[in-house]
Design a protein around this motif. Structure first.
Motif, mmCIF file in Angstrom:
data_model
loop_
_atom_site.group_PDB
_atom_site.id
_atom_site.type_symbol
_atom_site.label_atom_id
_atom_site.label_comp_id
_atom_site.label_asym_id
_atom_site.label_seq_id
_atom_site.Cartn_x
_atom_site.Cartn_y
_atom_site.Cartn_z
ATOM 1 N N GLY A 258 0.604 -1.231 -0.052
ATOM 2 C CA GLY A 258 -0.159 0.012 0.062
ATOM 3 C C GLY A 258 0.901 1.443 -0.231
ATOM 4 O O GLY A 258 1.882 1.232 0.514
ATOM 5 N N SER A 259 0.236 2.270 -0.650
ATOM 6 C CA SER A 259 1.020 3.685 -0.676
ATOM 7 C C SER A 259 1.214 4.466 0.575
ATOM 8 O O SER A 259 2.184 4.819 0.659
ATOM 9 N N ASP A 260 0.155 4.306 1.406
ATOM 10 C CA ASP A 260 0.221 4.871 2.621
ATOM 11 C C ASP A 260 1.324 4.418 3.526
ATOM 12 O O ASP A 260 1.892 5.240 4.116
ATOM 13 N N THR A 261 1.222 2.918 3.616
ATOM 14 C CA THR A 261 2.421 2.210 4.344
ATOM 15 C C THR A 261 3.809 2.738 3.900
ATOM 16 O O THR A 261 4.582 2.939 4.633
ATOM 17 N N LEU A 262 3.700 2.664 2.405
ATOM 18 C CA LEU A 262 5.144 2.809 2.071
ATOM 19 C C LEU A 262 5.910 4.084 2.528
ATOM 20 O O LEU A 262 6.802 4.479 2.741
ATOM 21 N N ASP A 263 4.774 5.177 2.047
ATOM 22 C CA ASP A 263 5.346 6.647 2.565
ATOM 23 C C ASP A 263 5.426 6.896 4.058
ATOM 24 O O ASP A 263 6.624 7.448 4.379
ATOM 25 N N ALA A 264 4.617 6.093 4.808
ATOM 26 C CA ALA A 264 4.854 6.587 6.342
ATOM 27 C C ALA A 264 6.111 5.809 6.757
ATOM 28 O O ALA A 264 6.821 6.180 7.639
ATOM 29 N N VAL A 265 6.495 4.450 6.206
ATOM 30 C CA VAL A 265 7.549 3.662 6.502
ATOM 31 C C VAL A 265 9.061 4.378 6.060
ATOM 32 O O VAL A 265 10.021 4.469 6.892
ATOM 33 N N ARG A 266 8.797 4.959 4.718
ATOM 34 C CA ARG A 266 10.050 5.654 4.311
ATOM 35 C C ARG A 266 10.538 7.029 5.215
ATOM 36 O O ARG A 266 11.451 7.299 5.680
ATOM 37 N N GLN A 267 9.194 7.506 5.555
ATOM 38 C CA GLN A 267 9.308 8.725 6.537
ATOM 39 C C GLN A 267 10.123 8.340 7.969
ATOM 40 O O GLN A 267 10.993 8.928 8.417
#
Ligand SMILES: NC(=O)c1ccc[n+]([C@@H]2O[C@H](COP(=O)([O-])OP(=O)(O)OC[C@H]3O[C@@H](n4cnc5c(N)ncnc54)[C@H](OP(=O)(O)O)[C@@H]3O)[C@@H](O)[C@H]2O)c1
Length: 307
Positions: A258-267
């Motif tokens: 999921g894109s939400d988890t991808l962005d949150a984890v990258r951050q």
């Protein structure tokens, strides 16, 4: 590839049920387990692919000996279990201060101890077969903590460490472990209460209400969730079978979905790296004189890529 036999926990709704249908559509066999599933989903046995489907009642909070008996029964259905999916899960909404001891224990009982017991019950069969994959459904919230969902995050973070440690122990035996860490998927019952088991409620303590409003107020949660549950099963099946997008790639330990988890984890990783760098002098200030080098043995055993 010959059809695989999957055993999945928590198949009465949501991701578990979607996985059952996705796996059957790909020509594999499924032992779908859940609380009273043989009654609640009896209609699934009327479908054309029902020869490839078995239903077994399994409450993952039952004692290990009960889970072991159910798994032994499961193995006898199609002759083996190639893939275990630890999917059963629950969530709880509560401030840390107001969470009841029972609520905290119950979320660990399902999300963490349930997965530990089911894995323990399946491993002897996989070791005897010298093959098998243990799948965990973790969560993006295993990487980051959200206010009022902290206990859920705790269980998922613990599950990730379990999946990691398991891979290190069973990898040398030819078995595999992988944890999928989805972001939000709206078409499930995760945020619903069950009979006698409430999902939770906004804080009663007024001091927490402004934060609660900032986190959860003012937007429709379903509208802000990008995950498409119709696409989720194929992503998981492809990784396990090394097909589709996963073809030709080394088997992974952790996969975000999921894109939400991808962005949150990258951050989170970027921020964590910044913190490590900023405080490195303090970190190293406790090291004995002349002992700065870390042995390759430690780094290899801590690696999630080199084992
Ligand atoms: N939806 C999301 O946004 C999301 C995101 C990340 C991760 N996940 C994870 O995905 C997994 C599936 O959740 P979902 O979103 O599909 O929610 P769901 O629709 O509520 O499904 C949860 C499943 O777990 C079962 N379960 C609960 N307690 C159990 C127990 N003691 N023994 C056996 N089964 C039990 C439920 O059965 P009952 O019907 O009997 O309660 C249900 O079948 C969970 O591990 C969840 O943490 C979900």
């Amino acid at each position: 590839m010959a059809p695989l036999v999957w055993l999945i926990t928590g198949c009465t709704s949501g991701i578990g049920l979607a996985l059952v249908n996705g796996i059957l559509a790909r020509g594999d066999k499924v032992i779908a387990t859940g609380r009273n599933i043989t009654t609640r989903l009896a209609h699934l046995k009327d479908a054309p692919s029902s020869d490839s489907l078995a239903l077994l009642d399994l409450d993952v909070t039952d004692p290990l000996s009960t889970v072991q008996s159910t798994v032994t029964q499961a193995v006898s259905i199609f002759g083996c279990i190639d893939v275990l999916v630890n999917n059963a899960g629950k969530s709880k909404l509560s401030s840390i201060e107001e969470a009841s001891e029972d609520a905290v224990r119950s979320i660990f009982d399902v999300n963490l101890f349930g997965a530990i017991k089911t894995t323990q019950a399946v491993l002897p069969h996989m070791r005897a077969a010298k093959k098998g994959t243990v799948v965990f459904i973790g969560a993006g919230l295993g990487w980051v903590s959200m206010p009022f969902l902290t206990h859920y995050s705790l269980t998922k973070a613990s599950l990730t460490m379990f999946a990691e440690g398991l891979q290190k122990e069973i990898g040398p035996l030819g078995l595999r472990s992988v944890i999928f860490e989805p972001g939000g998927f709206a078409e499930t019952r995760l945020a619903e209460s069950r009979e006698g088991d409430p999902f939770g409620a906004p804080p009663q303590i007024e001091d927490y209400l402004p934060l609660f409003g900032k986190v959860f107020g003012g937007k429709s949660l379903a509208d802000s969730i990008p995950g498409d549950i119709a696409k989720l099963p194929d992503a998981i099946i492809d990784v396990v079978k090394g097909e589709g997008l996963a073809k030709g790639r080394p088997f992974p330990l952790r996969v975000l979905l999921g894109s939400d988890t991808l962005d949150a984890v990258r951050q989170k990783i970027n921020e964590q790296t910044q913190l490590i760098d900023t405080w490195e002098d303090v970190t190293l200030s406790v090291v004995k004189e002349g002992r700065r080098e870390t042995g390759p043995w430690l780094l290899k055993n801590c690696s999630i890529l080199k084992n």
